[in-house]
Motif scaffolding. Sequence first.
Motif, PDB file in Angstrom:
ATOM      1  N   ILE A  43       0.872  -1.057   0.201  1.00  0.00           N
ATOM      2  CA  ILE A  43      -0.382   0.087  -0.113  1.00  0.00           C
ATOM      3  C   ILE A  43       0.516   1.486  -0.030  1.00  0.00           C
ATOM      4  O   ILE A  43       0.507   1.854  -0.580  1.00  0.00           O
ATOM      5  N   ASN A  44       1.880   1.134   0.951  1.00  0.00           N
ATOM      6  CA  ASN A  44       2.839   2.662   0.839  1.00  0.00           C
ATOM      7  C   ASN A  44       3.311   2.933  -0.315  1.00  0.00           C
ATOM      8  O   ASN A  44       3.625   4.212  -1.046  1.00  0.00           O
ATOM      9  N   GLY A  45       4.084   1.666  -1.349  1.00  0.00           N
ATOM     10  CA  GLY A  45       5.037   1.788  -2.506  1.00  0.00           C
ATOM     11  C   GLY A  45       3.772   1.854  -3.304  1.00  0.00           C
ATOM     12  O   GLY A  45       3.731   3.090  -4.145  1.00  0.00           O
ATOM     13  N   SER A  46       2.563   1.778  -3.570  1.00  0.00           N
ATOM     14  CA  SER A  46       1.640   2.033  -5.103  1.00  0.00           C
ATOM     15  C   SER A  46       1.111   3.624  -4.047  1.00  0.00           C
ATOM     16  O   SER A  46       1.155   4.530  -4.927  1.00  0.00           O
ATOM     17  N   ARG A  47       0.850   4.269  -2.649  1.00  0.00           N
ATOM     18  CA  ARG A  47       0.918   5.585  -2.447  1.00  0.00           C
ATOM     19  C   ARG A  47       1.717   6.877  -3.495  1.00  0.00           C
ATOM     20  O   ARG A  47       1.491   7.894  -3.644  1.00  0.00           O
ATOM     21  N   ARG A  48       2.858   5.979  -2.907  1.00  0.00           N
ATOM     22  CA  ARG A  48       4.602   6.575  -3.515  1.00  0.00           C
ATOM     23  C   ARG A  48       4.062   6.824  -5.301  1.00  0.00           C
ATOM     24  O   ARG A  48       4.637   7.462  -5.649  1.00  0.00           O
ATOM     25  N   LEU A  49       4.501   5.886  -5.543  1.00  0.00           N
ATOM     26  CA  LEU A  49       4.010   5.474  -6.937  1.00  0.00           C
ATOM     27  C   LEU A  49       2.503   6.924  -7.710  1.00  0.00           C
ATOM     28  O   LEU A  49       2.764   6.866  -8.367  1.00  0.00           O
TER      29      LEU A  49
END
Length: 53
Positions: A43-49
């Motif tokens: 979730i954190n990675g997709s938010r950053r993307l």
Amino acid sequence: MIRYVLTAILIVIIFVMIIVIESFLLKVLYLANSVSNYAMVIINGSRRLLNIP
């Protein structure tokens, strides 16, 4: 005499079953914890993307 032996065996079996169930529950909790950590990382990675704060 036989009754006491049987009750002792039954108590030992119950203790063994409790220990097995407890270890199984601990494994399940550990697995769920690691899976939720993995989901948080995704979730954190997709938010950053997607540039979502």
